[in-house]
Design an enzyme around this catalytic site. Structure first.
Site, PDB file in Angstrom:
ATOM      1  N   HIS A  17       0.775  -1.239   0.000  1.00 46.77           N
ATOM      2  CA  HIS A  17       0.000   0.000   0.000  1.00 46.77           C
ATOM      3  C   HIS A  17       0.811   1.298   0.000  1.00 46.77           C
ATOM      4  O   HIS A  17       0.223   2.365  -0.152  1.00 46.77           O
ATOM      5  CB  HIS A  17      -0.962   0.007   1.189  1.00 46.77           C
ATOM      6  N   HIS A  68      -3.011  -3.180   8.083  1.00 49.55           N
ATOM      7  CA  HIS A  68      -4.104  -3.476   7.150  1.00 49.55           C
ATOM      8  C   HIS A  68      -4.774  -2.178   6.714  1.00 49.55           C
ATOM      9  O   HIS A  68      -5.111  -1.348   7.559  1.00 49.55           O
ATOM     10  CB  HIS A  68      -5.125  -4.393   7.838  1.00 49.55           C
TER      11      HIS A  68
END
Length: 160
Positions: A42, A155
């Site tokens: 990410h 996450h």
């Protein structure tokens, strides 16, 4: 005779197989901590194009991931978000380790358009936006994560 649903060896194998497949879709490669894997998936967009950037992730997972979001910010900035007030995670409200970014960041969302069994043949489209994000954070791995970050993102729960 009809086999009993839950005691049938075939049903049991099918169930275990499905559980294994689902588990592997969300698993991180063993050589990484959750924070390191978060950064690869990410933060570290190694190329400005999704098709090339996703090749890195797909090579680790040995499959073409359906979609992925890259936050165009630094790992340190996302770690800072972990200091924001905790909230229930939108994807699983039984978890209370999520944190809202509070500011919008530029991001690139990659969407698989041409799946393939050969990872190098998978193709993606990309969409850019400025959005808020919500991350789940946990204590860092004291041995393998940077010591300056006691709590780290693990996450990307949602972009809004």
């Amino acid at each position: 005779m009809v086999p009993k649903l839950f005691t049938s060896p075939i049903c049991l194998l099918l169930l275990l197989g499905l559980m294994g497949v689902e588990g592997s879709l969300h698993a991180k490669p063993g050589q990484f901590t959750w924070a390191q894997w978060f950064e690869i998936q990410h933060i570290n967009m190694t190329s400005g194009q999704c098709t090339n950037a996703m090749l890195v992730i797909n090579n680790y997972q040995r499959r073409c991931k359906n979609q992925n979001t890259f936050l165009l910010t630094t790992f340190a900035d996302v770690v800072h978000v972990c200091g924001n007030p905790s909230m229930p995670c939108p994807s699983n409200t039984s978890l209370n380790n999520c944190h809202h970014s509070g500011v919008q960041v530029p991001l690139i969302h990659c969407n698989l358009t041409t799946p393939s069994r050969r990872i190098s043949n998978c193709r993606y489209t990309q969409t850019t936006a400025n959005k808020y994000y919500i991350v789940a954070c946990n204590n860092s791995d004291p041995v393998r994560d940077p010591p300056q970050y006691p709590v780290v993102p693990v996450h990307l729960d949602r972009v809004i």
